[in-house]
Motif scaffolding. Structure first.
Motif, short mmCIF file in Angstrom:
data_model
loop_
_atom_site.label_atom_id
_atom_site.label_comp_id
_atom_site.label_asym_id
_atom_site.label_seq_id
_atom_site.Cartn_x
_atom_site.Cartn_y
_atom_site.Cartn_z
N ARG A 85 -8.52 1.41 8.28
CA ARG A 85 -7.21 0.76 8.25
C ARG A 85 -7.38 -0.75 8.09
O ARG A 85 -6.64 -1.40 7.35
CB ARG A 85 -6.38 1.08 9.50
N VAL A 86 -8.36 -1.32 8.78
CA VAL A 86 -8.62 -2.76 8.66
C VAL A 86 -9.03 -3.09 7.23
O VAL A 86 -8.52 -4.05 6.64
CB VAL A 86 -9.70 -3.23 9.67
N ALA A 87 -9.93 -2.31 6.65
CA ALA A 87 -10.37 -2.57 5.27
C ALA A 87 -9.20 -2.48 4.30
O ALA A 87 -9.04 -3.33 3.42
CB ALA A 87 -11.46 -1.57 4.88
N HIS A 88 -8.34 -1.48 4.49
CA HIS A 88 -7.18 -1.31 3.60
C HIS A 88 -6.26 -2.54 3.67
O HIS A 88 -5.94 -3.13 2.63
CB HIS A 88 -6.42 -0.04 4.00
N TYR A 89 -5.85 -2.90 4.88
CA TYR A 89 -4.90 -4.01 5.01
C TYR A 89 -5.55 -5.37 4.76
O TYR A 89 -4.91 -6.28 4.23
CB TYR A 89 -4.19 -3.96 6.36
N ALA A 90 -6.81 -5.52 5.08
CA ALA A 90 -7.51 -6.78 4.80
C ALA A 90 -7.53 -7.02 3.30
O ALA A 90 -7.34 -8.15 2.84
CB ALA A 90 -8.92 -6.74 5.37
N GLY A 91 -7.73 -5.95 2.52
CA GLY A 91 -7.70 -6.06 1.06
C GLY A 91 -6.32 -6.49 0.57
O GLY A 91 -6.21 -7.38 -0.28
N LEU A 92 -5.28 -5.87 1.10
CA LEU A 92 -3.91 -6.23 0.69
C LEU A 92 -3.58 -7.68 1.05
O LEU A 92 -2.87 -8.36 0.32
CB LEU A 92 -2.89 -5.31 1.38
N MET A 93 -4.07 -8.11 2.22
CA MET A 93 -3.73 -9.44 2.73
C MET A 93 -4.72 -10.52 2.27
O MET A 93 -4.53 -11.69 2.56
CB MET A 93 -3.66 -9.39 4.26
N GLU A 94 -5.78 -10.08 1.59
CA GLU A 94 -6.84 -10.99 1.15
C GLU A 94 -7.42 -11.79 2.32
O GLU A 94 -7.58 -13.00 2.25
CB GLU A 94 -6.33 -11.91 0.03
N LEU A 95 -7.74 -11.05 3.39
CA LEU A 95 -8.32 -11.65 4.60
C LEU A 95 -9.64 -10.96 4.90
O LEU A 95 -9.85 -9.81 4.48
CB LEU A 95 -7.36 -11.49 5.78
N HIS A 96 -10.51 -11.66 5.61
CA HIS A 96 -11.86 -11.14 5.84
C HIS A 96 -12.26 -11.28 7.30
O HIS A 96 -12.78 -12.33 7.70
CB HIS A 96 -12.86 -11.87 4.94
#
Length: 172
Positions: A85-96
């Motif tokens: 879930r973190v990987a999915h939303y981090a990709g959408l939000m462009e956050l790392h």
């Protein structure tokens, strides 16, 4: 009927009232505060205490402490689901985020460290996935905004327009 409470005296300057996680009443008072003042303080808040205790007992009933086997299953689910879930939303939000930790925290479902490491309580896995996703997005948003200001919530809302409903699932 006067509510029973535990009194803790310390070097504080004011009286305070707390309902603990296990539905106990705690009053904190200055060292020299007279007992009659403390009793009056509690009596004036008797209605609030009664309703707060009722809410807390209801929460305890709805979310009892899991057995050892249940806890292990929740930890396994958290380790399996939260990184995805973190990987999915981090990709959408462009956050790392710099990493993810699963904890047994009781009082918070997630946190974001100053170094952008995300922590999630395995207890979060007892809630619907929509609520889990809200916590993930909330903590990811702290990578960009280290507060709960307008910009923070604008970012959360841009990803989850119904975030208030999701947040409410965690409260009910």
């Amino acid at each position: 009927m006067k509510p029973e409470y535990t009194l803790i005296r310390s070097s504080r300057k004011t009286l305070s009232l707390e309902i603990t996680r296990d539905a106990a009443v705690v009053v904190r008072a200055p060292m020299r505060c007279p007992q009659r003042e403390i009793d009056l303080f509690v009596a004036q808040r008797e209605g609030w205490i009664r309703s707060a205790l009722e809410r807390q007992r209801s929460r305890i009933e709805q979310h009892p402490e899991p057995s050892d086997a249940q806890r292990e299953q929740l930890i396994r689910r958290a380790k399996e689901i939260l990184p995805e879930r973190v990987a999915h939303y981090a990709g959408l939000m462009e956050l790392h985020p710099t990493g993810i930790t699963i904890t047994g925290a009781v009082s918070r479902f997630g946190s974001c460290s100053p170094k952008n490491r995300l922590c999630f309580s395995w207890r979060l896995m007892q809630y619907p996935m929509r609520a889990v996703d809200y916590v993930v997005v909330h903590e990811l948003a702290h990578i960009r905004h280290k507060n709960h200001g307008r910009d923070f919530y604008a970012l959360v809302q841009s990803i989850l327009p119904d975030y208030r409903e999701r947040w409410q699932m965690l409260k009910d």
